[in-house]
Design a protein around this motif. Structure first.
Motif, PDB file in Angstrom:
ATOM      1  N   PRO A 133      17.157   5.518  14.765  1.00  0.00           N
ATOM      2  CA  PRO A 133      16.022   5.499  13.830  1.00  0.00           C
ATOM      3  C   PRO A 133      15.050   6.650  14.020  1.00  0.00           C
ATOM      4  O   PRO A 133      14.505   7.171  13.039  1.00  0.00           O
ATOM      5  N   VAL A 134      14.805   7.048  15.260  1.00  0.00           N
ATOM      6  CA  VAL A 134      13.850   8.139  15.515  1.00  0.00           C
ATOM      7  C   VAL A 134      14.390   9.445  14.954  1.00  0.00           C
ATOM      8  O   VAL A 134      13.691  10.185  14.249  1.00  0.00           O
ATOM      9  N   GLN A 135      15.648   9.736  15.255  1.00  0.00           N
ATOM     10  CA  GLN A 135      16.241  10.964  14.740  1.00  0.00           C
ATOM     11  C   GLN A 135      16.370  10.931  13.219  1.00  0.00           C
ATOM     12  O   GLN A 135      16.146  11.944  12.534  1.00  0.00           O
ATOM     13  N   ALA A 136      16.742   9.753  12.692  1.00  0.00           N
ATOM     14  CA  ALA A 136      16.870   9.627  11.239  1.00  0.00           C
ATOM     15  C   ALA A 136      15.526   9.841  10.554  1.00  0.00           C
ATOM     16  O   ALA A 136      15.454  10.491   9.500  1.00  0.00           O
ATOM     17  N   ARG A 137      14.458   9.287  11.129  1.00  0.00           N
ATOM     18  CA  ARG A 137      13.116   9.476  10.552  1.00  0.00           C
ATOM     19  C   ARG A 137      12.784  10.956  10.454  1.00  0.00           C
ATOM     20  O   ARG A 137      12.302  11.446   9.420  1.00  0.00           O
ATOM     21  N   GLU A 138      13.039  11.681  11.528  1.00  0.00           N
ATOM     22  CA  GLU A 138      12.733  13.120  11.528  1.00  0.00           C
ATOM     23  C   GLU A 138      13.537  13.853  10.464  1.00  0.00           C
ATOM     24  O   GLU A 138      13.018  14.735   9.769  1.00  0.00           O
ATOM     25  N   ASP A 183       0.815  -1.216   0.000  1.00  0.00           N
ATOM     26  CA  ASP A 183       0.000   0.000   0.000  1.00  0.00           C
ATOM     27  C   ASP A 183       0.847   1.264   0.000  1.00  0.00           C
ATOM     28  O   ASP A 183       0.585   2.208  -0.741  1.00  0.00           O
ATOM     29  N   ALA A 184       1.891   1.302   0.846  1.00  0.00           N
ATOM     30  CA  ALA A 184       2.706   2.513   0.944  1.00  0.00           C
ATOM     31  C   ALA A 184       3.446   2.780  -0.347  1.00  0.00           C
ATOM     32  O   ALA A 184       3.573   3.915  -0.783  1.00  0.00           O
ATOM     33  N   TRP A 185       3.953   1.703  -0.961  1.00  0.00           N
ATOM     34  CA  TRP A 185       4.711   1.884  -2.202  1.00  0.00           C
ATOM     35  C   TRP A 185       3.773   2.070  -3.388  1.00  0.00           C
ATOM     36  O   TRP A 185       4.006   2.910  -4.243  1.00  0.00           O
ATOM     37  N   GLY A 186       2.698   1.291  -3.437  1.00  0.00           N
ATOM     38  CA  GLY A 186       1.756   1.413  -4.543  1.00  0.00           C
ATOM     39  C   GLY A 186       1.156   2.789  -4.653  1.00  0.00           C
ATOM     40  O   GLY A 186       0.799   3.246  -5.743  1.00  0.00           O
ATOM     41  N   ALA A 187       1.070   3.474  -3.509  1.00  0.00           N
ATOM     42  CA  ALA A 187       0.506   4.823  -3.528  1.00  0.00           C
ATOM     43  C   ALA A 187       1.367   5.781  -4.332  1.00  0.00           C
ATOM     44  O   ALA A 187       0.905   6.852  -4.724  1.00  0.00           O
ATOM     45  N   MET A 238       9.807   2.329   4.625  1.00  0.00           N
ATOM     46  CA  MET A 238      11.194   1.969   4.355  1.00  0.00           C
ATOM     47  C   MET A 238      11.905   1.532   5.625  1.00  0.00           C
ATOM     48  O   MET A 238      12.620   0.518   5.649  1.00  0.00           O
ATOM     49  N   PHE A 239      11.734   2.289   6.705  1.00  0.00           N
ATOM     50  CA  PHE A 239      12.409   1.960   7.959  1.00  0.00           C
ATOM     51  C   PHE A 239      11.908   0.629   8.518  1.00  0.00           C
ATOM     52  O   PHE A 239      12.686  -0.129   9.118  1.00  0.00           O
ATOM     53  N   GLU A 240      10.628   0.340   8.337  1.00  0.00           N
ATOM     54  CA  GLU A 240      10.099  -0.941   8.811  1.00  0.00           C
ATOM     55  C   GLU A 240      10.677  -2.098   8.001  1.00  0.00           C
ATOM     56  O   GLU A 240      10.995  -3.159   8.548  1.00  0.00           O
ATOM     57  N   ALA A 266      20.598  -4.352   8.240  1.00  0.00           N
ATOM     58  CA  ALA A 266      19.520  -4.624   7.282  1.00  0.00           C
ATOM     59  C   ALA A 266      20.109  -5.246   6.025  1.00  0.00           C
ATOM     60  O   ALA A 266      21.159  -4.822   5.530  1.00  0.00           O
ATOM     61  N   VAL A 267      19.440  -6.253   5.522  1.00  0.00           N
ATOM     62  CA  VAL A 267      19.917  -6.983   4.347  1.00  0.00           C
ATOM     63  C   VAL A 267      19.067  -6.639   3.137  1.00  0.00           C
ATOM     64  O   VAL A 267      17.830  -6.698   3.192  1.00  0.00           O
ATOM     65  N   THR A 268      19.711  -6.275   2.044  1.00  0.00           N
ATOM     66  CA  THR A 268      19.008  -6.023   0.786  1.00  0.00           C
ATOM     67  C   THR A 268      19.746  -6.741  -0.338  1.00  0.00           C
ATOM     68  O   THR A 268      20.846  -7.256  -0.154  1.00  0.00           O
ATOM     69  N   GLN A 269      19.126  -6.743  -1.503  1.00  0.00           N
ATOM     70  CA  GLN A 269      19.649  -7.469  -2.665  1.00  0.00           C
ATOM     71  C   GLN A 269      19.719  -6.483  -3.832  1.00  0.00           C
ATOM     72  O   GLN A 269      18.946  -6.553  -4.780  1.00  0.00           O
ATOM     73  N   PRO A 270      20.659  -5.521  -3.769  1.00  0.00           N
ATOM     74  CA  PRO A 270      20.655  -4.410  -4.731  1.00  0.00           C
ATOM     75  C   PRO A 270      20.943  -4.857  -6.156  1.00  0.00           C
ATOM     76  O   PRO A 270      21.741  -5.754  -6.408  1.00  0.00           O
TER      77      PRO A 270
END
Length: 280
Positions: free
Chosen positions: A215-220, A102-106, A235-237, A155-159
């Motif tokens: 994370p809190v400071q980064a979000r802000e 939902d967040a990305w599809g928007a 994204m953070f989740e 965090a693990v991603t597959q760039p």
């Protein structure tokens, strides 16, 4: 017949132009500013804006295949209708691996996908995962301090290398057999954020440090920088979940680039070498 590329002067589009020219395909580029496009000789340039569909009519003449970026989701139905009326047969849509979220599809990916599906044209959706190119946003801090500050270092991603995305898009435009297919894919490796920072350092031949951001400071800060809160939270989740439960390589996603292009997918280490000048 001609292939029309929207977004042809962008980060991805420019690479698709090169792939198609290398294959000997006739390429037409749609751009808002033809005078500054800087595309190779042999590419037809047409002025137009997807947000103003009436401006693309001339560019659609004698076009058989079309690459559509999700730059103006609100006008996608009209753009696709114009393409069909002009005789376009095949449409390849750039989307994203998380388009169903939902967040990305928007952000508009689903709207463009659905417009293509309802058009009656042959359609193919190309859904890459995280772009390795997102790291270019950290280039200023790497240049200035040899430092990356970000939350969720584990965090693990597959760039995926943008050149591989371009090659997949070119393959679906050129070859038959892709109608009605959605290709969701990623790069060949699952890497932590810290590992990716290390590979950028290796490409530079210097240490690049990583500092874990709160994370809190980064979000802000991200929201102050202009990112929508709904996107930042999503994204953070994603990062937090992958840090808690690291996933192995998604082999199904990793297999798409080799299968469609006939060569191995590029690694993140190769991407870092290719873009070392941006970080130096």
């Amino acid at each position: 017949m001609t292939i029309l590329l929207t977004g042809a002067t962008g980060f991805m589009g420019r690479r698709i132009v090169d792939e198609l020219l290398l294959a000997g395909e006739p390429v037409r580029a749609l751009t808002r500013t033809p005078a500054t496009a800087g595309l190779p000789d042999g590419v037809e340039l047409f002025a137009g804006d997807l947000g103003q569909p009436e401006t693309i009519r001339d560019a659609l003449r004698s076009v058989d295949r079309m690459y559509l970026v999700p730059a103006a989701p609100e006008t996608s139905e009209e753009v696709v209708a114009l393409a069909r009326a002009a005789g376009v047969r095949r449409m390849v849509v750039l989307s994203g691996a998380a388009a169903d979220d939902d967040a990305w599809g928007a952000r508009g990916y689903l709207a463009v996908e659905r417009a293509a599906e309802r058009s009656g044209l042959e359609w193919t959706h190309v859904r890459p995962g995280e772009f390795a190119g997102n790291w270019l946003g950290w280039a200023p801090s790497v240049r200035a301090e040899r430092l990356v500050r970000r939350p969720y270092g584990n965090a693990v991603t597959q760039p995926v290398h943008e050149s591989d995305v371009a090659a997949v898009i070119a393959a679906t435009l050129i070859r038959e057999g892709h109608a009605g297919v959605t290709y969701t894919f990623a790069g060949p490796e699952a890497l932590t954020t810290v590992e990716q920072v290390g590979l950028i350092g290796a490409a530079l031949g210097e240490e690049v440090r990583f500092e874990e951001d709160d994370p809190v400071q980064a979000r802000e800060q991200w929201i102050r920088d202009g990112y929508p809160a709904v996107f930042v939270d999503w994204m953070f989740e994603v990062w937090a979940r992958s840090a808690r439960e690291p996933a192995p390589v998604n082999e199904e996603w990793a297999a798409v680039v080799p299968r469609l292009t006939g060569r191995p997918a590029r690694t993140f280490a190769q991407w870092a070498v290719d873009h070392a000048a941006s970080f130096r």
